[in-house]
Scaffold this active site. Structure first.
Site, PDB file in Angstrom:
ATOM      1  N   ASP A   1       9.261   2.694  -0.500  1.00 11.52           N
ATOM      2  CA  ASP A   1       8.250   3.426   0.257  1.00 11.52           C
ATOM      3  C   ASP A   1       8.433   3.043   1.723  1.00 11.52           C
ATOM      4  O   ASP A   1       8.020   1.970   2.157  1.00 11.52           O
ATOM      5  CB  ASP A   1       6.848   3.086  -0.240  1.00 11.52           C
ATOM      6  CG  ASP A   1       5.766   3.834   0.542  1.00 11.52           C
ATOM      7  OD1 ASP A   1       6.112   4.560   1.502  1.00 11.52           O
ATOM      8  OD2 ASP A   1       4.577   3.687   0.196  1.00 11.52           O
TER       9      ASP A   1
ATOM     10  N   LYS B   1       4.577   9.075   8.655  1.00 14.77           N
ATOM     11  CA  LYS B   1       4.359   8.528   9.992  1.00 14.77           C
ATOM     12  C   LYS B   1       5.391   9.004  11.032  1.00 14.77           C
ATOM     13  O   LYS B   1       5.312  10.132  11.478  1.00 14.77           O
ATOM     14  CB  LYS B   1       4.251   7.000   9.904  1.00 14.77           C
ATOM     15  CG  LYS B   1       3.059   6.607   8.997  1.00 14.77           C
ATOM     16  CD  LYS B   1       2.590   5.195   9.078  1.00 14.77           C
ATOM     17  CE  LYS B   1       1.263   5.024   8.346  1.00 14.77           C
ATOM     18  NZ  LYS B   1       1.320   4.432   7.028  1.00 14.77           N
TER      19      LYS B   1
ATOM     20  N   TYR C   1       0.857  -1.185   0.000  1.00 14.11           N
ATOM     21  CA  TYR C   1       0.000   0.000   0.000  1.00 14.11           C
ATOM     22  C   TYR C   1       0.890   1.230   0.000  1.00 14.11           C
ATOM     23  O   TYR C   1       1.906   1.276   0.683  1.00 14.11           O
ATOM     24  CB  TYR C   1      -0.876  -0.005   1.254  1.00 14.11           C
ATOM     25  CG  TYR C   1      -1.710   1.251   1.440  1.00 14.11           C
ATOM     26  CD1 TYR C   1      -2.799   1.514   0.626  1.00 14.11           C
ATOM     27  CD2 TYR C   1      -1.397   2.173   2.443  1.00 14.11           C
ATOM     28  CE1 TYR C   1      -3.566   2.665   0.804  1.00 14.11           C
ATOM     29  CE2 TYR C   1      -2.161   3.325   2.631  1.00 14.11           C
ATOM     30  CZ  TYR C   1      -3.242   3.572   1.804  1.00 14.11           C
ATOM     31  OH  TYR C   1      -3.998   4.702   1.979  1.00 14.11           O
TER      32      TYR C   1
END
Ligand SMILES: *Cc1c(COP(=O)(O)O)cnc(C)c1O
Length: 436
Positions: A247, A275, A153
């Protein structure tokens, strides 16, 4: 079985009431879909407060938190140094839309301690970081197609909300309405852990700008890949002159200060962060070599901008977080605590022959309800997801908060003490005894 005999003991009256109101305000009552608790029992909890490893909901229930805001809170909730840095910054003003010294401070804190990137650009979310990294890869290479992997994702970027269609060599199908066919046609979706199909795709397409991968896929279970696979992926990208994007929105600053690139000692071409980098504030970033980053505007012709990019309050939270992560032994301690926790549960499962392998890396863990390590999403057992749903309900009733889906990983923070983790393991073991 447990779910047939036991009523919810958790009082969620206030949360339930707030959820009814929220449904009139927001689609599904939420501002990000998985928060709606569609895959587990009961209405979502409305959290009003967090301290250390705990969160407290509007009904005053207290939970040991293994979701940690989906990863950013590696120091736990309301870390004293982070909140006081935020407070002392915010009183000076929330945003100026100019460069700030705080931006330099965090930039140096990151770049002086990460040999995989020379320069970076701050944005405001992981999605934005990925979107910008793809544009940079395309602008730099002059090519247009991107390769992604099923089970990874990368945020809600149009061209990445794609899954494999039937027949792996063909183009994918979108996983969301509202994405033009022409966008989908620019994305090639391949299975993880398969270099043969990857090389076939490289041979068949001379217009591939980049490959994007979560080097530690942690958004669809924890689909740990072999280091060898990642090394070969790097090599194949070099052979075909294709950029490799890691990523690291989850893995960055999570499995080590240098993220997965450092963990595996692999040099990607572009890295995305999110994050943890913002210490609980909305921050993302992408970084690369001097040469690649020289293509970003205003040095180069790849345009990318943001009104609130490198917002000083967010930068302050990031600085106060990263300064703690860089301390010696930070990651070793966190990993040791996590392993102790995981091993305690795993030992019980083995003694009882339960079909559960807890997969973990660093301070990330995932309940894989199967006898085997899984590396691709099709290997995830759907029975297991049902088991998780029952376990989730038991754990909530027992004061433990996990992400509300069997596909979500758990996070251990520095605020979790060995005692809390040991007690949590006992509770989880009791829960497993009930659901198996
Ligand atoms: C969370 C995540 C994103 C998206 O970040 P947002 O801040 O939610 O936009 C992208 N990539 C990975 C690997 C993620 O875990």
């Amino acid at each position: 079985m447990y779910i047939h005999v036991k009523k919810d003991i958790l009082n969620r009256d206030k949360s339930a009431q707030l959820f009814e109101e929220a449904k009139k305000l927001f689609p599904g009552g939420v501002n990000s879909p998985v928060r709606a608790f569609k895959s587990v029992y009961g209405p979502p909890l409305f959290i009003k407060k967090g301290r250390g490893a705990y969160i407290i909901d509007e009904d005053d229930n207290k939970f040991l938190d293994f979701c940690c805001s989906w990863g950013p809170l590696i120091l736990g909730h309301a870390n004293e140094k982070v909140t006081s840095r935020i407070c002392s910054t915010v009183v000076e003003g929330t945003s100026f839309g100019t460069p700030t010294a705080l931006g330099n401070t965090i930039g140096r804190l990151i770049l002086d301690n990460n040999k995989y990137i020379d320069k970076l650009r701050f944005v405001s979310s992981g999605t934005e970081a990925v979107m910008s990294a793809l544009r940079l890869a395309r602008g730099y290479s002059g090519k247009s197609k991107i390769v992604k992997f099923e089970g990874c994702y990368h945020g809600h970027v149009d061209s990445l909300l794609v899954k494999a269609g039937s027949g792996l060599a063909t183009f994918g199908v979108s996983t969301s309405a509202g994405i033009p066919e022409s966008f989908i046609n620019e994305t090639i979706v391949l299975p993880l852990n398969d270099l043969v199909l990857l090389e076939e795709a490289f041979k068949a397409n001379d217009d591939i700008a980049c490959v994007i991968i979560e080097p530690i896929p942690a958004n669809n279970g924890l689909l740990l890949q072999d280091r060898n696979y990642l090394v070969w992926l790097r090599k194949l990208c070099d052979d075909y002159n294709i950029l490799l994007i890691f990523d690291e929105v989850i893995s960055g600053f999570r499995v080590g200060y240098e993220g997965a690139a450092g963990y595996y000692s692999i040099q990607p071409d572009i890295i995305t962060y999110g994050k943890i980098i913002g210490g609980g504030m909305p921050v993302g970033a992408y970084g690369a070599s001097h040469e690649i980053m020289s293509h970003v505007s205003p040095d180069g012709n790849v345009y990318q901008a943001g009104t609130l990019s490198a917002n000083p309050v967010a930068m302050a939270a990031g600085i106060a977080t990263l300064e703690q992560l860089i301390e010696e032994d930070f990651y070793d301690n966190l990993e040791a605590k996590t392993l102790q926790f995981v091993n305690k549960i795993q030992a019980h499962c083995e003694a009882k022959s339960y079909k559960l392998q807890i997969q973990s890396i660093g301070s990330i863990f995932w309940f894989n309800f199967s006898e085997h390590r899984v590396m691709t999403p099709d290997q995830i057992s759907s029975d297991g997801i049902e088991h998780f749903k029952n376990l989730h309900r038991y754990l909530l009733d027992s004061g433990i908060y996990m992400g509300p889906s069997g596909y979500e990983v758990g996070f251990v923070s520095a605020a979790h003490t060995p005692e809390q983790l040991s007690e949590a393991a006992d509770v989880i073991i009791k829960g497993l005894d009930l659901i198996f």
